[in-house]
Design a protein around this motif. Structure first.
Motif, short mmCIF file in Angstrom:
data_model
loop_
_atom_site.label_atom_id
_atom_site.label_comp_id
_atom_site.label_asym_id
_atom_site.label_seq_id
_atom_site.Cartn_x
_atom_site.Cartn_y
_atom_site.Cartn_z
N VAL A 86 -30.69 8.09 33.73
CA VAL A 86 -31.45 8.92 32.79
C VAL A 86 -32.04 8.02 31.72
N CYS A 87 -33.18 8.39 31.21
CA CYS A 87 -33.80 7.57 30.17
C CYS A 87 -34.77 8.42 29.37
N GLY A 133 -40.40 5.95 31.85
CA GLY A 133 -40.76 6.95 32.86
C GLY A 133 -41.56 6.38 34.01
N ILE A 140 -34.72 1.06 35.89
CA ILE A 140 -34.10 1.82 34.80
C ILE A 140 -32.62 1.44 34.69
N LEU A 144 -30.57 0.15 31.44
CA LEU A 144 -29.38 0.80 30.90
C LEU A 144 -28.21 -0.19 30.81
#
Lengths: 243, 544
Positions: A86-87, A133, A140, A144
């Motif tokens: 998730v970001c 995105g 991603i 993270l």
């Protein structure tokens, strides 16, 4: 006092009991692999440790601080990689890492130095001004992991940290975790990649249906499962979980 | 609480939700829009200061036409609505929204992106720090979104009898109202979360209070102060902006009081925030999934030897024929019927003209349907296009999918017309008003095609399709507003033609003819549209 202490954790989702008195601890400098089948309670445990879920009973401590009662002090020591990539879709890589750095009160120079270091380590230097995105899942994941590393954690809590990473990044990740743990950082990793866990983790814990069913070094777990030295961790895991 | 961290949170949330996706991405367009807004505002101010509004009597003496403000005022008075009624009605509307906040939906702090929960709340900060940051970011976002309220300046100026200060206070008060309701919604959710098992009692208490308020209204034939009083300052501030008798001072008193209450709400929310377990901060996508899993489905087998039939069942039957949808439709139709009957009996006692109410319904219907169309875009993204790659890989022909989607959303929009039509047909005692959904069906098919094509285009521009009912970023909202600009006039025109031109001339023969022609045209449009939509999905290369 151990960097990670979990004692008698109980967590219910409605009528489902995800954790049923889970107890374990991780020593300083260890790379602890938390294993278990789907739905065993691994992610729930990790989310409790980083203050995202509140246990119904029991205590989770990071560096001696109760993650519920002393949330800020506990989380100041933690670098966390969530299960899903998730970001913030509309922040650039650089902005996101600056955001995390600012929340940790890191100095501006330190933040930029860490950004340069980790983006270079994971081959993302070219992507620093790209929106998160627009990145692939693996990229991603690297961002993270960079965020978790750059906050100078005493404890790393990582849920499937290598999911989607290319082999080069996986290698860099493992090397960096080994470097950090050699300096006293403690790592708790949840993973389904048993080969990796077997070769990378210094100790493993297997949970099933919310309780710890086996714990120790890979060799210790093998001998307790009476699987013989030739058996792989995968065979041991299947035997223990299947019991 | 750490105010500095709150500001950091506010800064990056604002960047993520507003600055980067909208302002940065469309720099030139935004700049041009702002320049146009400022220029239009200056021109309007100059024009108004040169030609002050005047009362009708004065206008008659000078032989000039009365202004638009006076016409609106006259229309409202003819419908039996004075400023006292407007304040009470507005206050009651706000109260009703509070009732909905208390009783509807899951108690949760809703966030747009999963990262706000998974990443942000795993950082070392108290929940109060996060809440303060989030509220600041939302206020900033709302203030930007409130810029279009300045478009009401001319009408506010006219209605206030040429008082530019009051006219300028109108958009500010509108912003305050929006912020007030948003802050109240957050506080209500916090209270519901903290109530835990007692939440049901809270809901029952709220329902009892509002029932007493409604009963009191029926007994006195006036909107009860129990309903209107809690929000009176806010309603007064809004209404007094567009009245003549009240001066700037009265507006400022109401506005100041509202701002004070707003700040008090924010303070209480932040005070209580540390008691909220973090897991109640929930992404909208997760709540949508949860709501969907709660809504039981009729056992419809998706298997068919004909792949086209399977696709059609997936796109249409699975949802439209689900018990939940049929139940919701039945409830909406019943509620509309009850509301129509109540209006028929009670409306005149409140001094409401049924004719005026009918006109209001005619005006509101296209807006409601257009608003619903925008909302459906989220649903299209969440339900139909989220796993598009599966269909692109396994389905050889996308036409049955396109056909199912077109039909599904045509049914949904037509149902909205039908629900509003039940209400209207009762208050005007005209059963033929129920035919409107059928008569405007070709327009509905066209609107649905427009929506699906534009949504597919928007979805194809994203690497990860948003999976939330309102999960759109600002620029997408604005793109859809453009769609609404086409939809609203189209429906307004259709409604006007139906009611003013067609309805008075309908005989059994012409009714049958019109309905048959409409259905035939709709079918032709549907046949052409399904191929166009399937083609568009391929051309846009919509995959996930």
């Amino acid at each position: 006092m151990r960097p990670i202490e979990v004692s008698g954790l109980i967590k219910r989702y409605g009528r489902t009991e995800a954790l049923r008195g889970l107890t374990f601890s991780v020593r300083e400098g260890e790379i602890y692999g938390l294993l278990g089948p789907n739905g065993a309670g691994k992610t729930t445990t990790l989310k409790i440790l980083v203050g995202l879920l509140t246990p119904d009973a029991g205590v989770a401590r990071i560096c001696g601080h109760d993650v519920v009662r002393d949330r800020v002090r506990a989380l100041e020591a933690v670098g966390y990689v969530p299960e899903n990539p998730v970001c913030f879709q509309n922040l650039t890589v650089r902005e996101f890492l600056e955001f995390v750095g600012a929340l940790r009160r890191l100095g501006e120079d330190d933040v930029h130095e860490a950004i340069d270091r980790y983006l270079s380590l994971f081959g993302l230097s070219e992507k620093r001004d790209e929106l998160l995105g627009n990145l692939s899942r693996g990229m991603i994941q690297k961002v993270l992991v960079s965020a978790a590393f750059m906050v100078r954690p005493r404890v790393l809590v990582m849920d499937e940290p290598m999911a989607g990473m290319d082999p080069e990044a996986q290698h860099a990740f493992k090397e960096e975790v080994r470097r950090m743990t050699s300096q006293g950082v403690t790592a708790l990793i949840s993973s389904h990649l048993l080969d990796m866990v077997e070769r990378f983790c210094t100790r493993v814990g297997i949970i099933n249906e919310g309780v710890l069913v086996a714990e120790g070094t890979v060799e210790e777990v093998k001998s307790r499962a009476e699987s013989g030295e030739e058996a792989t961790l995968e065979e041991v895991f299947l035997r223990i979980v299947g019991e | 609480m750490d105010a500095r961290k709150s500001l950091t949170v506010a800064k990056y949330l604002f960047k993520n939700y507003v600055l980067n996706p909208f302002v940065k991405r469309f720099k030139t367009a935004v700049l041009a829009f702002l320049i146009v807004c400022v220029a239009a505002g200056i021109l309007a101010a100059v024009a108004f200061s040169l030609s002050p509004s005047q009362p009708e009597a004065e206008a008659n003496q000078t032989g000039e036409e009365p202004g638009l403000g006076w016409s609106i005022r006259e229309a409202l008075l003819q419908a039996g609505i004075d400023k006292g009624d407007a304040i009470s009605a507005l206050g009651a509307m706000f109260a009703l929204s509070l009732l909905l906040m208390l009783t509807v939906g899951t108690a949760a702090i809703r966030v747009m992106e999963e990262a706000e929960y998974e990443l942000l709340l795993a950082q070392p900060m108290e929940l109060s720090t996060y809440f303060l940051g989030r509220e600041i970011a939302e206020l900033a976002q709302m203030s930007l979104m409130s810029l279009p309220y300045f478009g009401f300046l001319p009408i506010a100026y006219e209605l206030s009898g040429g008082n530019m200060t009051k006219a300028l206070l109108f958009p500010v008060t509108m912003f305050t109202a929006v912020a007030f309701l948003s802050a109240l919604s957050t506080l209500v959710n916090v209270v519901r979360i903290l109530a835990e098992e007692r939440e049901r009692l809270l809901r029952l208490g709220a329902a009892a209070y509002y029932s007493v308020g409604a009963a009191h209204s029926l007994l006195t034939w006036q909107i009860s102060p129990l309903l209107s009083l809690p929000f009176k300052p806010l309603a007064e501030a809004l209404v007094h902006c567009v009245t003549i008798t009240e001066g700037v001072r009265e507006v400022l008193i109401g506005w100041g009081l509202s701002v004070s209450i707003l700040l008090a709400i924010e303070a209480v929310t932040i005070r209580l925030a540390d008691l909220v377990p973090p897991e109640f901060v929930r992404p909208i996508s997760e709540l949508a999934r949860e709501a969907r899993s709660k809504g039981g489905r009729k056992e419809i087998s998706l298997y068919s030897p004909d792949p086209g039939a399977s696709l059609f069942r997936f796109a249409f039957s699975l949802e439209v024929l689900s018990p939940v949808h049929l139940r919701n439709l039945a409830i909406a139709l019943a509620a509309s019927g009850v509301a129509g009957l109540a209006m028929l009996r009670v409306g005149p006692r409140f001094g409401l003209e049924l004719g005026a109410a009918s006109v209001a319904v005619s005006l509101v219907t296209p807006l409601v349907v257009a608003e619903m169309a925008i909302f459906l875009v989220g649903s299209i993204m969440a339900r139909d296009l989220a796993a598009m790659w599966v269909l692109r890989v396994y389905a050889l022909d996308l036409v049955p999918l396109a056909s199912g989607l077109l039909l599904k959303y045509t049914v949904y929009l037509s149902e909205a017309f039908l629900v509003l039509g039940v209400f209207e047909s009762l208050i005007v005692r005209e059963p033929l008003a129920l035919l409107q959904p059928l008569v405007v069906l070709p327009i509905t098919v066209f609107v649905v095609l427009l929506l699906l094509v534009s949504t597919s285009y928007l979805a194809s521009k994203r690497r990860i399709v948003r999976r939330m009912p309102t999960g759109l970023y600002m620029f997408e909202d604005i793109a859809l507003l453009v769609v609404a600009l086409i939809v609203v006039p189209a429906y307004m025109l259709a409604t006007f033609l139906f009611k003013e031109v067609l309805l008075p001339r309908l005989t059994p023969q012409t009714t049958a003819l019109v309905v048959a022609a409409s259905l035939g045209l709709s079918w032709l449009l549907h046949e052409a549209s399904k191929k166009a939509l399937a083609g568009a999905i391929r051309v846009f290369d919509l995959a996930s």
